[in-house]
Design an enzyme around this catalytic site. Structure first.
Site, PDB file in Angstrom:
ATOM      1  N   CYS A  77      44.364  29.903  29.572  1.00 30.78           N
ATOM      2  CA  CYS A  77      43.569  28.672  29.537  1.00 30.78           C
ATOM      3  C   CYS A  77      42.411  28.782  30.506  1.00 30.78           C
ATOM      4  CB  CYS A  77      44.431  27.464  29.867  1.00 30.78           C
ATOM      5  SG  CYS A  77      45.114  27.507  31.531  1.00 30.78           S
ATOM      6  N   HIS A 135      48.523  37.127  38.201  1.00 33.35           N
ATOM      7  CA  HIS A 135      48.701  36.021  37.272  1.00 33.35           C
ATOM      8  C   HIS A 135      48.703  36.506  35.819  1.00 33.35           C
ATOM      9  CE1 HIS A 135      48.565  31.807  36.081  1.00 33.35           C
ATOM     10  NE2 HIS A 135      47.618  32.119  35.216  1.00 33.35           N
ATOM     11  N   HIS A 159      51.719  36.521  32.549  1.00 33.37           N
ATOM     12  CA  HIS A 159      51.587  36.150  31.140  1.00 33.37           C
ATOM     13  C   HIS A 159      52.151  37.255  30.238  1.00 33.37           C
ATOM     14  CE1 HIS A 159      49.530  32.322  31.002  1.00 33.37           C
ATOM     15  NE2 HIS A 159      48.747  32.715  31.981  1.00 33.37           N
ATOM     16  N   HIS A 209      50.626  43.829  22.696  1.00 32.85           N
ATOM     17  CA  HIS A 209      49.516  44.506  23.375  1.00 32.85           C
ATOM     18  C   HIS A 209      48.655  43.465  24.099  1.00 32.85           C
ATOM     19  CE1 HIS A 209      49.846  48.705  21.901  1.00 32.85           C
ATOM     20  NE2 HIS A 209      50.563  48.106  20.941  1.00 32.85           N
ATOM     21  N   CYS A 246      44.877  47.224  29.042  1.00 34.86           N
ATOM     22  CA  CYS A 246      46.038  46.905  28.213  1.00 34.86           C
ATOM     23  C   CYS A 246      47.311  47.234  28.988  1.00 34.86           C
ATOM     24  CB  CYS A 246      46.011  47.705  26.909  1.00 34.86           C
ATOM     25  SG  CYS A 246      47.461  47.406  25.858  1.00 34.86           S
ATOM     26  N   CYS A 286      49.829  49.691  26.915  1.00 34.00           N
ATOM     27  CA  CYS A 286      49.367  51.090  26.894  1.00 34.00           C
ATOM     28  C   CYS A 286      49.156  51.655  28.300  1.00 34.00           C
ATOM     29  CB  CYS A 286      48.066  51.202  26.103  1.00 34.00           C
ATOM     30  SG  CYS A 286      48.219  50.679  24.374  1.00 34.00           S
ATOM     31  N   CYS A 295      19.883  48.439  62.505  1.00 35.93           N
ATOM     32  CA  CYS A 295      19.597  47.505  63.598  1.00 35.93           C
ATOM     33  C   CYS A 295      18.433  47.991  64.452  1.00 35.93           C
ATOM     34  CB  CYS A 295      20.841  47.290  64.451  1.00 35.93           C
ATOM     35  SG  CYS A 295      21.567  48.817  65.097  1.00 35.93           S
ATOM     36  N   HIS A 342      24.460  49.691  69.186  1.00 36.32           N
ATOM     37  CA  HIS A 342      23.831  48.619  68.409  1.00 36.32           C
ATOM     38  C   HIS A 342      22.583  48.136  69.142  1.00 36.32           C
ATOM     39  CE1 HIS A 342      23.488  45.338  65.594  1.00 36.32           C
ATOM     40  NE2 HIS A 342      23.610  44.432  66.551  1.00 36.32           N
TER      41      HIS A 342
END
Length: 501
Positions: free
Chosen positions: A16, A37, A41, A63, A76, A79, A149, A452
């Site tokens: 979604c 996440h 699924h 798949h 995938c 696979c 710098c 620096h």
């Protein structure tokens, strides 16, 4: 390959929009593949199939694919590989375009939110009261492009030397491209010829960007590209010496201003815009430019043969003076250290101009004796510049490496009197030899190839600390505690003249 449309459709159905946005903002592909996440699924989609006989159609549905929102590559899970082809209808490209639109929308919304916050609340931190009036913090930082710098500190210092900076900002823009390439973004490559670049033009653009009040740091990538083109020593992303870069920069600006760009000489603009008379100019390698008019001075090098007494005098133009830190002060590292006297800038200047006997490796070729003889050497300043640039020699070579002299050197913020170092002090006016500090470059760290660089500079009566993209207001007490590497002093007469412009 035939299974791919089914995989892609499944991806579009079960992910979604809210979950997709969450995945875009919180995860990367590798993290998703391991424990993310989208992988959840995929695992959930396999559960209903465990207790049923798998049909060919169900086998196709398994798949499950996902797309990396950074690179838009498709993966995938079944696979365990990346999918490189697209469908006949170009569905993969459509998903990529959809993700791009979502990303742009999120970026735009975030940008508007930040802008609103800045308008409402950041004024408290960006505005301060000076002499009872409220003034905006208008200074702009410079992005670090990878150990740049050293360049940023020099650029910020030069941008605060008003007469020098104003000259470049008032120069007309140079059109480097025409025809079909005009108005297009240029993607620089090293294969382009040197005729496609102008150091003066990119330097002008950078100076114009630094004091326009932008709260976003300016990226000097176009200027750095030109530096790579015309100054091979500074190619790459290793740390460089800020003083060496400043000398290369001023020398190449001077040369380009002499010759002009695209056949158009800019030396004439010096007469029109700078307001400097011919007597104020010091010529180095040809005609005078704004570089020599502002930074140019003249030294008298006086050598005396100790055998026959023959005196030799030579006049040398200079853009800066490199001063040794006297050896007796080498262990004095902090201002508050109590063991021994404090090293001052005057000590360094005195060491530079004092009479010195040359050692055996520097024997002078006496024209009267017709051979190399022992001699003495002394420097006098025959002409002071409008901006006196003093370089403290903090790096020196030992047998194996280049060490840093970390001695604190006390320097004045105002009223540096140079009259006693002049060849003919009686011919100078009371204010012509007095200087006020405009900028300081500081090296933090232990070696020239590391550490620096930052800079302090004064602008409209306030001191700023320039640390790449970060610019902060500071005070005089902080500035005088800095271990200066390069000091920029402005002649009081030149300063008062530029204030009237």
């Amino acid at each position: 390959q035939g299974l791919f449309p089914v995989c892609l459709l499944l991806f579009l159905i079960f992910v979604c929009v809210s979950e997709l946005m969450q995945w875009i903002l919180q995860t990367k592909l590798f993290f998703v593949y391991v424990n993310g996440h989208a992988k959840k699924h995929y695992e959930d989609a396999q559960i209903p199939l465990t207790n049923h006989k798998k049909t060919e159609k169900q086998e196709k549905v398994q798949h499950t694919v996902c797309m990396d929102c950074s690179s838009y590559s498709t993966y995938c899970y079944r696979c365990d590989d990346f999918v490189v082809n697209d469908t006949k209808l170009g569905l993969v490209q459509k998903v990529r375009e959809h993700l791009q639109n979502l990303e742009n929308s999120a970026f735009t919304a975030d940008r508007h939110r930040k802008r609103k916050l800045l308008e409402n609340s950041s004024l408290n931190s960006k505005l301060l009261k000076v002499n009872g009036s409220t003034n905006a913090l208008c200074a702009t930082g410079l992005r670090n492009l990878g150990n740049t710098c050293f360049m940023n500190a020099i650029l910020q210092s030069l941008s605060n030397i008003q007469q020098f900076c104003c000259y470049f900002k008032e120069l007309p823009a140079v059109e480097l491209r025409n025809g079909k390439t005009a108005g297009r973004r240029t993607y620089h490559t090293r294969s382009q010829g040197d005729n496609n670049v102008s150091l003066v033009e990119e330097f002008r653009k950078t100076l114009c960007a630094l004091w326009q009040g932008s709260q976003t740091a300016f990226s000097p990538e176009s200027l750095f590209y030109v530096v790579w083109k015309i100054m091979p020593n500074f190619r790459g992303y290793q740390q460089q010496d800020a003083h060496e870069f400043m000398r290369y920069l001023l020398d190449h600006l001077h040369l380009e201003l002499q010759g002009g760009f695209n056949g158009v000489s800019r030396s004439v603009i010096l007469q029109e815009n700078s307001g400097l008379s011919a007597s104020n100019k010091c010529c180095i390698n040809g005609a005078s430019t704004i570089v020599t008019a502002i930074f140019g001075g003249i030294l008298q090098n006086e050598v005396n043969c100790l055998i026959c007494g023959t005196e030799s005098r030579k006049f040398d133009p200079f853009l800066d003076l490199s001063l040794d830190i006297p050896s007796q002060f080498r262990n004095k590292r902090t201002k508050n250290q109590e063991n021994g006297p404090m090293c001052t800038l005057r000590d360094c200047l005195r060491s530079f101009t004092d009479l010195e006997e040359l050692d055996e490796t520097e024997l002078y070729m006496c024209h009267k004796c017709k051979k190399k003889q022992k001699s003495t050497k002394k420097f006098w300043i025959q002409k002071l510049p409008k901006v006196l640039c003093l370089h403290l020699k903090r790096f020196h070579w030992t047998e194996y490496l280049r060490n840093k002299v970390d001695t604190y050197v006390e320097f004045p913020l105002r009223d540096l009197d140079m009259k006693c170092y002049l060849l003919e002090p009686e011919n100078s006016g009371p204010e012509s030899c007095r200087y006020d500090l405009a900028a300081v470059v500081v090296h933090h760290g232990s070696g020239v190839g590391s550490g620096h660089y930052t800079a302090y500079a004064t602008h409209e009566g306030r001191w700023f600390h320039f640390n790449d993209s970060t610019v902060t207001l500071t005070d005089e007490e902080t500035v005088v505690k800095a271990k200066a590497y390069i000091l920029f002093y402005v002649d009081r007469q030149a300063k008062s003249g530029s204030d009237k412009l």
